[in-house]
Write a protein that holds these residues in place. Structure first.
Motif, PDB file in Angstrom:
ATOM      1  N   ALA A 101      46.156  31.486  28.880  1.00 57.70           N
ATOM      2  CA  ALA A 101      46.202  30.157  29.486  1.00 57.70           C
ATOM      3  C   ALA A 101      44.972  29.338  29.106  1.00 57.70           C
ATOM      4  O   ALA A 101      43.879  29.876  28.955  1.00 57.70           O
ATOM      5  CB  ALA A 101      46.294  30.277  31.002  1.00 57.70           C
ATOM      6  N   SER A 102      45.141  28.034  28.974  1.00 54.92           N
ATOM      7  CA  SER A 102      44.016  27.162  28.633  1.00 54.92           C
ATOM      8  C   SER A 102      43.172  26.814  29.849  1.00 54.92           C
ATOM      9  O   SER A 102      42.003  26.451  29.725  1.00 54.92           O
ATOM     10  CB  SER A 102      44.525  25.877  27.976  1.00 54.92           C
ATOM     11  N   SER A 103      43.762  26.927  31.034  1.00 50.68           N
ATOM     12  CA  SER A 103      43.036  26.647  32.271  1.00 50.68           C
ATOM     13  C   SER A 103      43.813  27.241  33.433  1.00 50.68           C
ATOM     14  O   SER A 103      45.006  27.536  33.323  1.00 50.68           O
ATOM     15  CB  SER A 103      42.868  25.134  32.477  1.00 50.68           C
ATOM     16  N   LEU A 104      43.134  27.417  34.558  1.00 55.79           N
ATOM     17  CA  LEU A 104      43.795  27.883  35.771  1.00 55.79           C
ATOM     18  C   LEU A 104      42.880  27.649  36.960  1.00 55.79           C
ATOM     19  O   LEU A 104      41.710  27.281  36.811  1.00 55.79           O
ATOM     20  CB  LEU A 104      44.185  29.362  35.666  1.00 55.79           C
ATOM     21  N   ARG A 105      43.433  27.880  38.132  1.00 56.21           N
ATOM     22  CA  ARG A 105      42.675  27.758  39.382  1.00 56.21           C
ATOM     23  C   ARG A 105      42.676  29.109  40.080  1.00 56.21           C
ATOM     24  O   ARG A 105      43.707  29.776  40.154  1.00 56.21           O
ATOM     25  CB  ARG A 105      43.317  26.700  40.282  1.00 56.21           C
ATOM     26  N   MET A 106      41.517  29.529  40.587  1.00 54.69           N
ATOM     27  CA  MET A 106      41.383  30.780  41.322  1.00 54.69           C
ATOM     28  C   MET A 106      40.916  30.482  42.744  1.00 54.69           C
ATOM     29  O   MET A 106      39.922  29.797  42.941  1.00 54.69           O
ATOM     30  CB  MET A 106      40.381  31.710  40.643  1.00 54.69           C
ATOM     31  N   THR A 107      41.664  31.013  43.715  1.00 46.13           N
ATOM     32  CA  THR A 107      41.324  30.824  45.117  1.00 46.13           C
ATOM     33  C   THR A 107      41.378  32.163  45.814  1.00 46.13           C
ATOM     34  O   THR A 107      42.329  32.929  45.617  1.00 46.13           O
ATOM     35  CB  THR A 107      42.322  29.871  45.800  1.00 46.13           C
ATOM     36  N   GLY A 108      40.367  32.476  46.610  1.00 47.03           N
ATOM     37  CA  GLY A 108      40.444  33.744  47.316  1.00 47.03           C
ATOM     38  C   GLY A 108      39.169  34.148  48.016  1.00 47.03           C
ATOM     39  O   GLY A 108      38.164  33.433  47.991  1.00 47.03           O
ATOM     40  N   ASP A 109      39.240  35.302  48.646  1.00 46.96           N
ATOM     41  CA  ASP A 109      38.108  35.886  49.361  1.00 46.96           C
ATOM     42  C   ASP A 109      37.706  37.169  48.660  1.00 46.96           C
ATOM     43  O   ASP A 109      38.545  38.067  48.472  1.00 46.96           O
ATOM     44  CB  ASP A 109      38.487  36.202  50.810  1.00 46.96           C
ATOM     45  N   VAL A 110      36.452  37.263  48.278  1.00 51.21           N
ATOM     46  CA  VAL A 110      35.961  38.443  47.565  1.00 51.21           C
ATOM     47  C   VAL A 110      34.636  38.888  48.173  1.00 51.21           C
ATOM     48  O   VAL A 110      33.899  38.090  48.737  1.00 51.21           O
ATOM     49  CB  VAL A 110      35.766  38.147  46.059  1.00 51.21           C
ATOM     50  N   PRO A 111      34.308  40.178  48.065  1.00 53.64           N
ATOM     51  CA  PRO A 111      33.053  40.672  48.640  1.00 53.64           C
ATOM     52  C   PRO A 111      31.854  40.306  47.788  1.00 53.64           C
ATOM     53  O   PRO A 111      31.959  40.135  46.575  1.00 53.64           O
ATOM     54  CB  PRO A 111      33.266  42.187  48.665  1.00 53.64           C
ATOM     55  N   ASP A 112      30.696  40.188  48.439  1.00 50.43           N
ATOM     56  CA  ASP A 112      29.437  39.925  47.748  1.00 50.43           C
ATOM     57  C   ASP A 112      28.513  41.110  47.993  1.00 50.43           C
ATOM     58  O   ASP A 112      28.115  41.384  49.126  1.00 50.43           O
ATOM     59  CB  ASP A 112      28.805  38.638  48.272  1.00 50.43           C
ATOM     60  N   ASP A 113      28.185  41.828  46.937  1.00 45.24           N
ATOM     61  CA  ASP A 113      27.367  43.039  47.072  1.00 45.24           C
ATOM     62  C   ASP A 113      25.982  42.743  47.627  1.00 45.24           C
ATOM     63  O   ASP A 113      25.404  43.543  48.364  1.00 45.24           O
ATOM     64  CB  ASP A 113      27.234  43.745  45.724  1.00 45.24           C
ATOM     65  N   GLU A 114      25.431  41.586  47.264  1.00 45.13           N
ATOM     66  CA  GLU A 114      24.057  41.278  47.696  1.00 45.13           C
ATOM     67  C   GLU A 114      23.953  41.131  49.198  1.00 45.13           C
ATOM     68  O   GLU A 114      23.020  41.619  49.825  1.00 45.13           O
ATOM     69  CB  GLU A 114      23.576  39.994  47.019  1.00 45.13           C
ATOM     70  N   SER A 115      24.912  40.424  49.796  1.00 47.99           N
ATOM     71  CA  SER A 115      24.834  40.122  51.225  1.00 47.99           C
ATOM     72  C   SER A 115      25.719  41.013  52.063  1.00 47.99           C
ATOM     73  O   SER A 115      25.648  40.967  53.296  1.00 47.99           O
ATOM     74  CB  SER A 115      25.243  38.664  51.466  1.00 47.99           C
TER      75      SER A 115
END
Length: 269
Positions: free
Chosen positions: A72-86
């Protein structure tokens, strides 16, 4: 703040790549509503829509989805992901393309929001007060108040060639964000199954699930049009999260913010 943004985008790619191992180690999928039996029905009105994945294994469907998505030439990503630092959760909503432009928002544990635009060789970011205070770490009240007074609600900019912005800018490039799932070949040994038909945002889809020990990765693959990834659910102790993919091949409107913009490179000397 900037490291957290990078972590969000990295983990998004990891969540997708977690199912890149979905290969062909399973029996052919069966579907009694499709194939020759369905074609022979004498009741035209009762005929089911043609299955674009008829006869394919879950691994083969995954291969098609990963290759279509990386193309794909472009797309949108939406979501909840973990952050290792915090050890917290990052909410992202980003549109990005293969030119390296992107635009969107992020938040940490629901505490405020940061807007981001990368256009050409310039990275623009705007933070609200709640976000700045939540990310102040061990700073004193006086230091935090000073940062809030200077930055809250104001657009800032940095050159993408600088060390502070370089990593983030790299993940605004769709090729980089999807690097882990490019050129996925066929393999064997994965515990992959094809699931039921469903929809994601009104788009018809089919489920493909991989189990790796205690971890489970579920892909929702478009069954109408190109077999793009529509959603990935990761039930993993290390990298849990859900990412939704949409707006494939739509132009990314990464425009320079209007009004005054604070030059952080100039402030840094």
């Amino acid at each position: 703040m900037r490291r957290s943004t990078l972590a969000a985008l990295c983990l998004t790619a990891v969540a997708v790549a977690g199912v890149a191992g979905c290969q062909t180690g399973e029996n052919k999928a069966s579907d009694k509503t499709t194939g020759k039996t369905a074609d022979r029905t004498t009741d035209k009105t009762a005929a089911k829509p043609k299955d674009p994945f008829a006869g394919l294994t879950g691994g083969e469907i995954a291969d098609r989805a990963l290759k279509a998505t990386s193309g794909a030439s472009s797309l949108r990503m939406t979501g909840d992901v973990p952050d290792d630092e915090s050890s917290g959760t990052i909410r992202i909503d980003m549109a990005l393309d293969k030119r390296g432009d992107c635009t969107g928002t992020m938040s940490m544990n629901g505490e405020g929001k940061a807007d981001l635009v990368k256009s050409g060789t310039t990275l623009y970011m705007k933070y609200d007060e709640k976000f700045l205070r939540a990310q102040s770490g061990g700073s004193s009240k006086e230091e935090t108040d000073g940062v809030v007074a200077m930055l809250a609600g104001k657009w800032t900019k940095m050159s993408t060639t600088g060390s502070d912005a370089k990593d983030i800018a790299g993940f605004c490039d769709l090729d980089s964000a999807l690097a882990e799932i490019k050129d996925t070949g066929s393999g064997a040994g994965s515990n992959v199954t094809r699931g039921a038909a469903t929809t994601v945002g009104g788009v018809p889809a089919v489920l493909v699930t991989e189990k790796d020990g205690k971890d489970t990765y579920t892909m929702y693959v478009a069954s109408k049009g190109k077999p793009y990834l529509l959603r990935v659910d990761s039930k993993s102790a290390k990298d849990p999260g859900t990412v939704v993919f949409s707006d494939y091949d739509k132009p990314v409107s990464a425009q320079k913010p209007s009004g005054g913009v604070l030059d952080l490179d100039a402030l840094g000397g």
